[in-house]
Scaffold this motif. Structure first.
Motif, PDB file in Angstrom:
ATOM      1  N   PHE A 380       0.975  -1.259   0.132  1.00 20.68           N
ATOM      2  CA  PHE A 380       0.540  -0.158  -0.096  1.00 20.68           C
ATOM      3  C   PHE A 380       1.285   1.192   0.402  1.00 20.68           C
ATOM      4  N   TYR A 412      -7.893  -5.641   2.194  1.00 22.73           N
ATOM      5  CA  TYR A 412      -8.303  -4.968   0.558  1.00 22.73           C
ATOM      6  C   TYR A 412      -8.773  -3.895   0.295  1.00 22.73           C
ATOM      7  N   ASN A 430      -6.955   0.218  -3.985  1.00 19.90           N
ATOM      8  CA  ASN A 430      -6.927  -0.783  -3.137  1.00 19.90           C
ATOM      9  C   ASN A 430      -7.043  -1.614  -4.466  1.00 19.90           C
ATOM     10  N   SER A 433      -3.536  -2.514  -4.546  1.00 15.90           N
ATOM     11  CA  SER A 433      -2.662  -2.647  -3.125  1.00 15.90           C
ATOM     12  C   SER A 433      -2.725  -3.952  -3.057  1.00 15.90           C
ATOM     13  N   SER A 437       0.055  -6.480  -2.233  1.00 19.97           N
ATOM     14  CA  SER A 437       0.141  -7.007  -1.311  1.00 19.97           C
ATOM     15  C   SER A 437       0.309  -8.693  -0.817  1.00 19.97           C
TER      16      SER A 437
END
Length: 464
Positions: A380, A412, A430, A433, A437
């Motif tokens: 993020f 998330y 998101n 990200s 992640s």
């Protein structure tokens, strides 16, 4: 040409990744009605097979579970959990664009289930796909469990895990990728969840509604039966009076209190977001009430005539729905039994247990906490927040109490995803990200298991 790093994978596959998510969201999968469930099972199975997972569809007493497994280099296994079912989209006329016609507006993808949980499910798969493209092989085994009944209380997940805990599902760590990031936009790692007991009570007085003058004082109004029962369930001090309700409740220890003080807290902003004129709780009080104290909530009550004008009637029945959020080691089944005992002497009142999910927690000192926090920071691009308990409910007990492994909750989706409501959405930043992640979670965990992890080096089960 294969990507050489995760950012290159995200950049070069951006359009393709979003198109795949749109196709999944477009497919209805409403677990309450069953609409589109089989078609979605086939789509999710195909997505797993696309990333080299050995896939199987396992039938339950309800909707199927899609299981996948990818073998890695080391004898260590991470289980990734998500769900493919969605809530019904009602009220449909409140949507700006149709709920099952995904639409991109202002950097967000709108559609039912895009945040809860299809976008997060897809991010898991794409993060694994990226790792395989870049490194050719996973550093350890990864298993996937995607269920189709989460929105209906995960009724059959526990029995599924119980049946397969010693073979198919045998793992060392479970990660639940569901929920929302912090309202500030920062990623969150959550270590526990509140449980829930949801019950429906019905009071019946007669076989039909009656005139309140002609039968007043003759027929007992069933609504009064439930009102009197509610007065027995909670005292004037606000404390729940159901027998042994607080058994198993545990106050936060000093280590947990210290973490509560690190969670961002702005009382004015919070008050505005939930529609209160003000919020006078201190930071510690606020998070303690959300994470470490149980609730007794009236979800709904219905009886008699409530439309415009007057109608003098004694209703034949009254309906009450209660939800209880549970913490620590509270036992929902024991609480339900005590509710049954409370209503035994009341003529014409019955109760049905609709949801029973125990609370669950993972040790703050688990060795997996730091690597996952590091992965979220890389994914993020900002410092993550650690929360000891998620105020909502997920079926995490199946991992801590049945499979006997620690479970981490890694959401998330953006905080304002509007899941379960009209105009559900997922910020595309998101989504990406989340892909990054997942990739970094695999990478960071691999660093701490090099050479093998001994059983006593990490905490299993729900003890804190």
């Amino acid at each position: 040409m294969a990507a050489t790093n995760i950012q290159e994978f995200v950049d070069s596959n951006r359009t393709k990744n979003i198109d795949e998510l749109i196709a999944l969201v477009k497919q209805k999968s409403i677990s309450s009605s069953g609409e589109g469930m089989q078609e979605t099972v086939e789509k999710v199975s195909a997505l797993l097979e696309d990333i080299q997972a050995k896939t199987q569809v396992i039938q339950t007493a309800g909707h199927p579970i899609v299981f996948g497994e990818i073998k890695g280099q080391q004898e260590f296994t991470v289980l990734l959990y998500g769900h493919y079912d969605v809530m019904a989209p009602d009220p449909v006329d409140a949507w700006v664009s149709p709920p099952f016609e995904p639409n991109v507006r202002d950097g967000r993808l709108y559609g039912r289930g895009v945040g809860d949980n299809k976008g997060q499910l897809m991010a898991q798969l794409l993060g694994i796909k990226a790792y395989l493209e870049i490194h050719k092989q996973l550093p350890f085994h990864v298993k996937f469990v995607f269920e189709g009944e989460e929105e209906q209380g995960s009724a059959n997940l526990g029995s599924f895990v119980e049946q397969h805990k010693d073979d198919l599902l045998k793992s060392d760590l479970a990660i639940s990728i569901d929920g929302s990031c912090h309202e500030s936009g920062a990623p969150v790692l959550r270590l526990g969840v509140r449980g829930m007991l949801y019950v429906e009570l019905e009071a019946v007085s007669a076989s039909q509604d009656n005139h309140s003058g002609n039968t007043g004082n003759i027929i007992k109004n069933p609504a009064w039966k439930l009102v009197e029962l509610l007065s027995q369930m909670q005292g004037n001090d606000g404390k729940v009076a159901i027998k042994d309700f607080y058994k198993g409740v545990q106050a936060p220890n000093e280590q947990e209190k210290a973490i509560l003080h690190q969670i961002p807290y702005d009382s004015e902003t919070l008050a505005a977001k939930i529609g209160l004129p003000n919020l006078t709780l201190s930071q510690e009080e606020y998070f303690t009430k959300l994470m470490y104290e149980p609730t007794l909530n009236i979800s709904g009550i219905n009886s008699g005539y409530v439309d415009a004008g007057a109608k003098t009637v004694i209703p034949s029945k009254a309906l009450l729905k209660l939800d209880m959020r549970l913490v620590g080691k509270q036992n929902p089944d024991e609480i339900y039994q005590n509710i049954e005992k409370m209503i035994e002497p009341i003529e014409g009142v019955s109760v049905i247990k609709m949801v029973s999910t125990p609370p669950s927690s993972t040790n703050i000192d688990s060795i997996f906490v730091k690597p996952v926090l590091a992965a979220l920071e890389q994914g993020f691009g900002t410092d993550p927040i650690l929360e000891p308990v998620m105020p909502g409910t997920l079926p995490n007990y199946v991992w801590t109490d049945i499979l006997n492994v620690p479970v981490l909750i890694v959401p998330y989706a953006n905080f304002d995803q509007a899941n379960h409501a009209p105009n559900e959405n997922l910020k595309l930043v998101n989504f990406e990200s989340g892909i990054k992640s997942t990739y970094h979670i695999i990478s960071e965990i691999s660093k701490i298991i090099e050479g093998g992890v001994k059983q006593n080096e990490y905490v299993k089960g729900s003890s804190i």
